[in-house]
Write a protein that holds these residues in place. Structure first.
Motif, PDB file in Angstrom:
ATOM      1  N   ARG A  72       0.862  -1.194   0.000  1.00  0.00           N
ATOM      2  CA  ARG A  72       0.000   0.000   0.000  1.00  0.00           C
ATOM      3  C   ARG A  72       0.895   1.239   0.000  1.00  0.00           C
ATOM      4  NH1 ARG A  72      -3.298  -2.981  -0.996  1.00  0.00           N
ATOM      5  NH2 ARG A  72      -5.374  -3.352  -0.162  1.00  0.00           N
ATOM      6  N   PHE A  73       0.630   2.134  -0.950  1.00  0.00           N
ATOM      7  CA  PHE A  73       1.445   3.349  -1.073  1.00  0.00           C
ATOM      8  C   PHE A  73       0.543   4.567  -1.196  1.00  0.00           C
ATOM      9  CE2 PHE A  73       3.710  -0.004  -3.597  1.00  0.00           C
ATOM     10  CZ  PHE A  73       4.646  -0.309  -2.634  1.00  0.00           C
ATOM     11  N   PRO A  74       1.102   5.778  -0.964  1.00  0.00           N
ATOM     12  CA  PRO A  74       0.347   6.983  -1.300  1.00  0.00           C
ATOM     13  C   PRO A  74       0.010   6.941  -2.801  1.00  0.00           C
ATOM     14  CG  PRO A  74       2.333   7.539  -0.066  1.00  0.00           C
ATOM     15  CD  PRO A  74       2.434   6.091  -0.391  1.00  0.00           C
ATOM     16  N   ASP A  75      -1.163   7.484  -3.175  1.00  0.00           N
ATOM     17  CA  ASP A  75      -1.617   7.425  -4.583  1.00  0.00           C
ATOM     18  C   ASP A  75      -0.579   7.950  -5.564  1.00  0.00           C
ATOM     19  OD1 ASP A  75      -3.956   6.388  -3.800  1.00  0.00           O
ATOM     20  OD2 ASP A  75      -5.103   8.264  -3.924  1.00  0.00           O
ATOM     21  N   ASP A  76       0.096   9.035  -5.140  1.00  0.00           N
ATOM     22  CA  ASP A  76       1.037   9.686  -6.065  1.00  0.00           C
ATOM     23  C   ASP A  76       2.485   9.259  -5.791  1.00  0.00           C
ATOM     24  OD1 ASP A  76       1.255  10.812  -3.602  1.00  0.00           O
ATOM     25  OD2 ASP A  76       1.221  12.886  -4.281  1.00  0.00           O
ATOM     26  N   VAL A  77       2.660   8.024  -5.336  1.00  0.00           N
ATOM     27  CA  VAL A  77       4.014   7.568  -4.971  1.00  0.00           C
ATOM     28  C   VAL A  77       4.991   7.710  -6.140  1.00  0.00           C
ATOM     29  CG1 VAL A  77       3.609   5.115  -5.525  1.00  0.00           C
ATOM     30  CG2 VAL A  77       5.288   5.723  -3.768  1.00  0.00           C
ATOM     31  N   ALA A  78       4.497   7.576  -7.372  1.00  0.00           N
ATOM     32  CA  ALA A  78       5.382   7.639  -8.548  1.00  0.00           C
ATOM     33  C   ALA A  78       6.024   9.012  -8.701  1.00  0.00           C
ATOM     34  CB  ALA A  78       4.595   7.283  -9.808  1.00  0.00           C
ATOM     35  N   ARG A  79       5.429  10.039  -8.051  1.00  0.00           N
ATOM     36  CA  ARG A  79       5.999  11.393  -8.174  1.00  0.00           C
ATOM     37  C   ARG A  79       6.804  11.786  -6.932  1.00  0.00           C
ATOM     38  NH1 ARG A  79       0.807  12.203 -10.136  1.00  0.00           N
ATOM     39  NH2 ARG A  79       0.134  13.335  -8.302  1.00  0.00           N
ATOM     40  N   ARG A  80       6.975  10.875  -6.015  1.00  0.00           N
ATOM     41  CA  ARG A  80       7.673  11.197  -4.766  1.00  0.00           C
ATOM     42  C   ARG A  80       9.078  10.583  -4.720  1.00  0.00           C
ATOM     43  NH1 ARG A  80       4.210  12.871  -0.471  1.00  0.00           N
ATOM     44  NH2 ARG A  80       2.087  13.042  -1.206  1.00  0.00           N
ATOM     45  N   GLN A  81       9.906  11.161  -3.854  1.00  0.00           N
ATOM     46  CA  GLN A  81      11.161  10.513  -3.466  1.00  0.00           C
ATOM     47  C   GLN A  81      10.784   9.529  -2.364  1.00  0.00           C
ATOM     48  OE1 GLN A  81      14.408  11.401  -4.544  1.00  0.00           O
ATOM     49  NE2 GLN A  81      13.469  12.835  -5.983  1.00  0.00           N
ATOM     50  N   VAL A  82      11.264   8.309  -2.461  1.00  0.00           N
ATOM     51  CA  VAL A  82      10.837   7.270  -1.512  1.00  0.00           C
ATOM     52  C   VAL A  82      12.004   6.842  -0.622  1.00  0.00           C
ATOM     53  CG1 VAL A  82       9.951   4.919  -1.291  1.00  0.00           C
ATOM     54  CG2 VAL A  82       9.071   6.414  -3.096  1.00  0.00           C
ATOM     55  N   LEU A  83      11.790   6.975   0.674  1.00  0.00           N
ATOM     56  CA  LEU A  83      12.777   6.461   1.635  1.00  0.00           C
ATOM     57  C   LEU A  83      12.327   5.050   2.015  1.00  0.00           C
ATOM     58  CD1 LEU A  83      15.057   8.255   2.862  1.00  0.00           C
ATOM     59  CD2 LEU A  83      13.792   8.103   4.976  1.00  0.00           C
ATOM     60  N   LEU A  84      12.987   4.049   1.459  1.00  0.00           N
ATOM     61  CA  LEU A  84      12.608   2.653   1.696  1.00  0.00           C
ATOM     62  C   LEU A  84      13.364   2.158   2.924  1.00  0.00           C
ATOM     63  CD1 LEU A  84      11.128   0.091   0.658  1.00  0.00           C
ATOM     64  CD2 LEU A  84      13.143  -0.370  -0.743  1.00  0.00           C
ATOM     65  N   MET A  85      12.627   1.634   3.904  1.00  0.00           N
ATOM     66  CA  MET A  85      13.259   1.284   5.193  1.00  0.00           C
ATOM     67  C   MET A  85      13.276  -0.221   5.422  1.00  0.00           C
ATOM     68  SD  MET A  85      11.485   4.287   7.480  1.00  0.00           S
ATOM     69  CE  MET A  85       9.877   4.102   6.739  1.00  0.00           C
ATOM     70  N   TYR A  86      14.473  -0.757   5.583  1.00  0.00           N
ATOM     71  CA  TYR A  86      14.608  -2.165   5.984  1.00  0.00           C
ATOM     72  C   TYR A  86      15.968  -2.334   6.655  1.00  0.00           C
ATOM     73  CZ  TYR A  86      13.512  -7.100   5.986  1.00  0.00           C
ATOM     74  OH  TYR A  86      13.201  -8.379   6.386  1.00  0.00           O
ATOM     75  N   PRO A  87      16.016  -2.815   7.907  1.00  0.00           N
ATOM     76  CA  PRO A  87      17.275  -2.769   8.653  1.00  0.00           C
ATOM     77  C   PRO A  87      18.305  -3.839   8.292  1.00  0.00           C
ATOM     78  CG  PRO A  87      15.500  -3.586  10.056  1.00  0.00           C
ATOM     79  CD  PRO A  87      14.874  -3.183   8.752  1.00  0.00           C
ATOM     80  N   ILE A  88      17.846  -5.008   7.852  1.00  0.00           N
ATOM     81  CA  ILE A  88      18.796  -6.113   7.624  1.00  0.00           C
ATOM     82  C   ILE A  88      18.742  -6.572   6.175  1.00  0.00           C
ATOM     83  CG2 ILE A  88      19.521  -8.417   8.399  1.00  0.00           C
ATOM     84  CD1 ILE A  88      19.462  -6.324  10.662  1.00  0.00           C
ATOM     85  N   MET A  89      19.907  -6.611   5.539  1.00  0.00           N
ATOM     86  CA  MET A  89      19.980  -7.238   4.218  1.00  0.00           C
ATOM     87  C   MET A  89      20.953  -8.400   4.324  1.00  0.00           C
ATOM     88  SD  MET A  89      19.675  -4.520   1.185  1.00  0.00           S
ATOM     89  CE  MET A  89      20.946  -3.366   1.593  1.00  0.00           C
ATOM     90  N   SER A  90      20.415  -9.601   4.208  1.00  0.00           N
ATOM     91  CA  SER A  90      21.232 -10.807   4.345  1.00  0.00           C
ATOM     92  C   SER A  90      21.577 -11.346   2.960  1.00  0.00           C
ATOM     93  CB  SER A  90      20.444 -11.815   5.183  1.00  0.00           C
ATOM     94  OG  SER A  90      21.197 -12.945   5.424  1.00  0.00           O
ATOM     95  N   THR A  91      20.548 -11.782   2.218  1.00  0.00           N
ATOM     96  CA  THR A  91      20.775 -12.162   0.814  1.00  0.00           C
ATOM     97  C   THR A  91      20.415 -10.987  -0.099  1.00  0.00           C
ATOM     98  OG1 THR A  91      18.506 -12.947   0.532  1.00  0.00           O
ATOM     99  CG2 THR A  91      20.115 -14.559   1.296  1.00  0.00           C
ATOM    100  N   GLY A  92      19.584 -10.108   0.394  1.00  0.00           N
ATOM    101  CA  GLY A  92      19.094  -8.989  -0.428  1.00  0.00           C
ATOM    102  C   GLY A  92      17.783  -9.311  -1.132  1.00  0.00           C
ATOM    103  N   ASN A  93      17.304 -10.558  -1.018  1.00  0.00           N
ATOM    104  CA  ASN A  93      16.087 -10.967  -1.741  1.00  0.00           C
ATOM    105  C   ASN A  93      14.877 -10.131  -1.371  1.00  0.00           C
ATOM    106  OD1 ASN A  93      17.186 -13.008  -3.247  1.00  0.00           O
ATOM    107  ND2 ASN A  93      16.860 -14.585  -1.681  1.00  0.00           N
ATOM    108  N   THR A  94      14.709  -9.876  -0.075  1.00  0.00           N
ATOM    109  CA  THR A  94      13.528  -9.136   0.381  1.00  0.00           C
ATOM    110  C   THR A  94      13.494  -7.747  -0.246  1.00  0.00           C
ATOM    111  OG1 THR A  94      13.634 -10.335   2.474  1.00  0.00           O
ATOM    112  CG2 THR A  94      12.303  -8.329   2.446  1.00  0.00           C
ATOM    113  N   VAL A  95      14.630  -7.082  -0.205  1.00  0.00           N
ATOM    114  CA  VAL A  95      14.694  -5.721  -0.738  1.00  0.00           C
ATOM    115  C   VAL A  95      14.475  -5.723  -2.253  1.00  0.00           C
ATOM    116  CG1 VAL A  95      16.285  -3.801  -1.170  1.00  0.00           C
ATOM    117  CG2 VAL A  95      16.007  -4.706   1.139  1.00  0.00           C
ATOM    118  N   VAL A  96      15.051  -6.705  -2.937  1.00  0.00           N
ATOM    119  CA  VAL A  96      14.869  -6.764  -4.399  1.00  0.00           C
ATOM    120  C   VAL A  96      13.387  -6.865  -4.751  1.00  0.00           C
ATOM    121  CG1 VAL A  96      15.264  -8.202  -6.460  1.00  0.00           C
ATOM    122  CG2 VAL A  96      17.172  -7.650  -4.934  1.00  0.00           C
ATOM    123  N   GLN A  97      12.672  -7.726  -4.035  1.00  0.00           N
ATOM    124  CA  GLN A  97      11.234  -7.872  -4.315  1.00  0.00           C
ATOM    125  C   GLN A  97      10.492  -6.577  -4.016  1.00  0.00           C
ATOM    126  OE1 GLN A  97      10.075 -10.353  -5.954  1.00  0.00           O
ATOM    127  NE2 GLN A  97      12.079 -11.313  -5.872  1.00  0.00           N
TER     128      GLN A  97
END
Ligand SMILES: O=P(O)(O)OC[C@H]1O[C@H](OP(=O)(O)OP(=O)(O)O)[C@H](O)[C@@H]1O
Length: 226
Positions: free
Chosen positions: A141-166
Motif C-alpha cells: 500500500r502506497f500513497p496514490d502519487d508515490v510515482a511522483r515522490r522521493q521514496v525512503l525505503l526502510m529495511y534494517p537487515i539485508m542478508s541475501t538482499g532478496n527481500t529488498v529486491v522484491q
C-alpha cells in the motif's frame, strides 16, 4: 535553486559523515565512529536484553534516518533573523514519503516520524517460501502519487538482499523510478550489496555496516517475538 538528490548526495559524500565504498557511487556507509560501533556492538551481543536492544536499535536507526534525509532534495531559501539580518539557508522540499518493508522495516518508522512529523508511510510485506526460500510480495500500500515522490525505503537487515529486491520491484511496478528511491538500512552483507546494486544500480543505498554476517535476529528481538 533546487538541489537535486544527486547533487546533495555528492555534496554530502564529500563531507565527513559517509564513507565511499567499492560498491559504486550510490552505496554509502555511515562513517564509522566510536558511537556507531558501540551501538552495533550492543545490537550484536547475545547478552543484550530486549529493552536495551530496542533502545540502542532506535539510536542507530535515528542516525541512519538522519543521514538518509540528507539524500533528499533541498532548495535554497532566506529567512529574516531576530536582529533583522538575512540568513541564506536551505529548505527541505516536500514530495517525499517513507515505505517500510514489514516487519522489521516498521522499526524504522518512528525514527522517520521523529524527523518528519506527518510524512506519509507506505508498506510492503514480502514473505519467503519456507521450502524454496523464494521471496514474494503479499501486500503493498502506497500513497496514490508515490510515482511522483522521493521514496525512503526502510529495511534494517539485508542478508541475501532478496527481500529488498522484491520490494523495489513492487515500487518500480507502481511507477517509482529507481533513482528516486533511497534505501535506509542498518546492516548489510557484501552478497546483499552486490545483489541489490546489480538489480538497481540507480537506487541510493545507505547502511551503517557492511559485514559478511548479518544480525538476522533483529526483527525477533526488536519486537520481542524471539
Ligand atoms: O536479505 P534477506 O535475505 O531477504 O533477509 C532480510 C531479513 O529477512 C529475514 O528476516 P525475517 O524474515 O524474520 O523478516 P523480519 O525481520 O522483517 O520480520 C532475514 O532473517 C533478514 O533479517
Amino acid at each position: 535553486m533546487t538541489r537535486s538528490t544527486e547533487d546533495n548526495m555528492n555534496a554530502v559524500a564529500s563531507e565527513t559523515n559517509q564513507m565511499d565504498t567499492d560498491y559504486g557511487k550510490n552505496f554509502k556507509i555511515l562513517l564509522p565512529n566510536h558511537q556507531i560501533k558501540e551501538l552495533q556492538t550492543i545490537l550484536r551481543d547475545k547478552n543484550t536484553n530486549r529493552s536495551d536492544f530496542k533502545f540502542y536499535a532506535d539510536r542507530l536507526i535515528r542516525l541512519v534516518i538522519e543521514e538518509s534525509l540528507n539524500q533528499l532534495p533541498y532548495s535554497d531559501c532566506s529567512v529574516v533573523t531576530p536582529t533583522g539580518g538575512i540568513y541564506e539557508g536551505l529548505k527541505y522540499q516536500s514530495g517525499n514519503c517513507g515505505v517500510s518493508i514489514v516487519r522489521s522495516g516498521e522499526a524504522m518508522e518512528q525514527g522517520l516520524r521523529d524527523c518528519c512529523r506527518s510524512i506519509r508511510i507506505g508498506k510492503i510485506l514480502v514473505e519467503s517460501d519456507a521450502e524454496t526460500h523464494e521471496a514474494k510480495v503479499v501486500y503493498a500500500r502506497f500513497p496514490d502519487d508515490v510515482a511522483r515522490r522521493q521514496v525512503l525505503l526502510m529495511y534494517p537487515i539485508m542478508s541475501t538482499g532478496n527481500t529488498v529486491v522484491q520490494a523495489v520491484n513492487v515500487l518500480k511496478e507502481h511507477g517509482v523510478p529507481e533513482k528516486c528511491i533511497i534505501l535506509s538500512n542498518l546492516f548489510c552483507t557484501p552478497i546483499a550489496a552486490q545483489m541489490v546494486i546489480q538489480h538497481f544500480p540507480d537506487m541510493k543505498i545507505l547502511t551503517s555496516e557492511l559485514n559478511p554476517v548479518a544480525p538476522n535476529h533483529f526483527g525477533q528481538k526488536y519486537f520481542g517475538t524471539d
